[in-house]
Design a protein around this motif. Structure first.
Motif: not given
Length: 127
Positions: A77-84, A115-117
């Motif tokens: 599973g890969t999650l690309v997250l918002d900077k918030k 992952v974030r930023g």
């Protein structure tokens, strides 16, 4: 912005493929004669997306993009997250999807990364 998101997703996928190198050794071991169609599908080197869980992950608050798939006998599973999204919330999301993947793919190793930023903020692995 989209380039940054895609670059981040690519990096996460690249990490996941690297982490699955150990799984290739296990994939070369003799297989049991009785395998289900789902298990046969997941033993291929081509990723097989779990569309239902991918859609669910993308609908999570703070998730910009993501993917859930199986490859080389491993559920990823890969999650690309918002900077918030905070580090704690990122870890909770990754743990949530790791548990869900483990329930669905009981006989597989599970890896979920958030992952974030452009930086990996959570990496959960279940055997």
């Amino acid at each position: 912005m989209k380039l940054k998101i895609w670059t981040s997703l690519f990096l996460v996928l690249l990490l996941a493929v690297g982490c699955s190198a150990n799984e290739e050794k296990k994939a070369n071991e003799p297989k049991k004669e009785e395998t289900t169609a789902k298990e046969e599908q997941t033993q291929t080197s081509e990723p097989v997306q779990n569309k239902e869980l991918t859609k669910k992950a993308k609908e999570e608050k703070g998730v910009l993009n993501g993917q859930v798939y199986t490859q080389n006998g491993m559920a990823v599973g890969t999650l690309v997250l918002d900077k918030k999204v905070s580090d704690a919330d990122a870890k909770k999301l990754a743990e949530k999807y790791a548990k869900e993947l483990k329930e669905e793919y009981k006989n597989m190793k599970v890896n979920v990364q958030a992952v974030r930023g452009g930086k990996n903020v959570a990496n959960i692995t279940l055997d």
